[in-house]
Design a protein around this motif. Structure first.
Motif, short mmCIF file in Angstrom:
data_model
loop_
_atom_site.label_atom_id
_atom_site.label_comp_id
_atom_site.label_asym_id
_atom_site.label_seq_id
_atom_site.Cartn_x
_atom_site.Cartn_y
_atom_site.Cartn_z
N ALA A 14 0.85 -1.13 -0.25
CA ALA A 14 -0.01 -0.17 -0.06
C ALA A 14 0.94 1.23 -0.01
O ALA A 14 1.92 1.21 0.56
CB ALA A 14 -0.94 -0.13 1.35
N TYR A 17 -0.35 -0.60 -4.46
CA TYR A 17 -0.93 -1.75 -4.86
C TYR A 17 -2.14 -1.97 -3.88
O TYR A 17 -2.20 -1.96 -2.66
CB TYR A 17 -0.11 -2.80 -5.08
N ALA A 18 -3.36 -2.48 -4.36
CA ALA A 18 -4.47 -3.11 -3.54
C ALA A 18 -4.26 -4.61 -3.70
O ALA A 18 -3.73 -5.28 -4.98
CB ALA A 18 -5.85 -2.86 -4.02
N THR A 48 -3.08 0.47 -8.06
CA THR A 48 -4.03 1.43 -7.76
C THR A 48 -4.28 2.26 -8.60
O THR A 48 -5.23 3.04 -8.86
CB THR A 48 -4.01 2.08 -6.24
N ASP A 49 -3.25 2.78 -9.49
CA ASP A 49 -3.24 3.76 -10.57
C ASP A 49 -3.11 2.86 -11.63
O ASP A 49 -2.35 2.38 -11.90
CB ASP A 49 -1.96 4.48 -10.38
#
Length: 106
Positions: A14, A17-18, A48-49
């Motif tokens: 984090a 990334y999730a 996450t992006d």
């Protein structure tokens, strides 16, 4: 296995990334059974992006392979899957997480 690994990996990755848990199908191998699949559960790691997601997944896959005890995942549908059926020892992966964070920052 997958939930324990996801819980341990998530803070290390984090906020870039999730991490979630998902059902998956693992390929048995090649030769006489090249398309046979076995049901399994995996940790799914997603950038996450969305911009640059492919590069972020490649960097993560490389960092995992560069650990003292390499971890091999597969990239599928814009996420890196760590199939728990293929994870021999989850504690070894979890112990290596500080090194993973250093590889990703380095």
């Amino acid at each position: 296995c997958a939930q324990r690994v996801a819980t341990a990996v998530s803070p290390e990755l984090a906020p870039r990334y999730a991490v979630s848990v998902c059902d998956c199908l693992g390929q048995i191998g090649s030769g006489s059974l090249p398309v046979e699949r076995l049901p399994s559960v995996a940790c799914a790691i997603t950038p996450t992006d969305r911009k640059g997601a492919g590069r972020a997944l490649d960097e993560l896959a490389l960092a995992l392979r560069s650990l003292p005890v390499p971890v091999i995942g597969r990239i599928s549908e814009q996420r890196l899957l760590l199939d728990c059926r293929c994870l021999e020892d989850e504690t070894t992966l979890i112990r290596q997480l500080p090194a993973l964070g250093a590889l990703l920052l380095g």
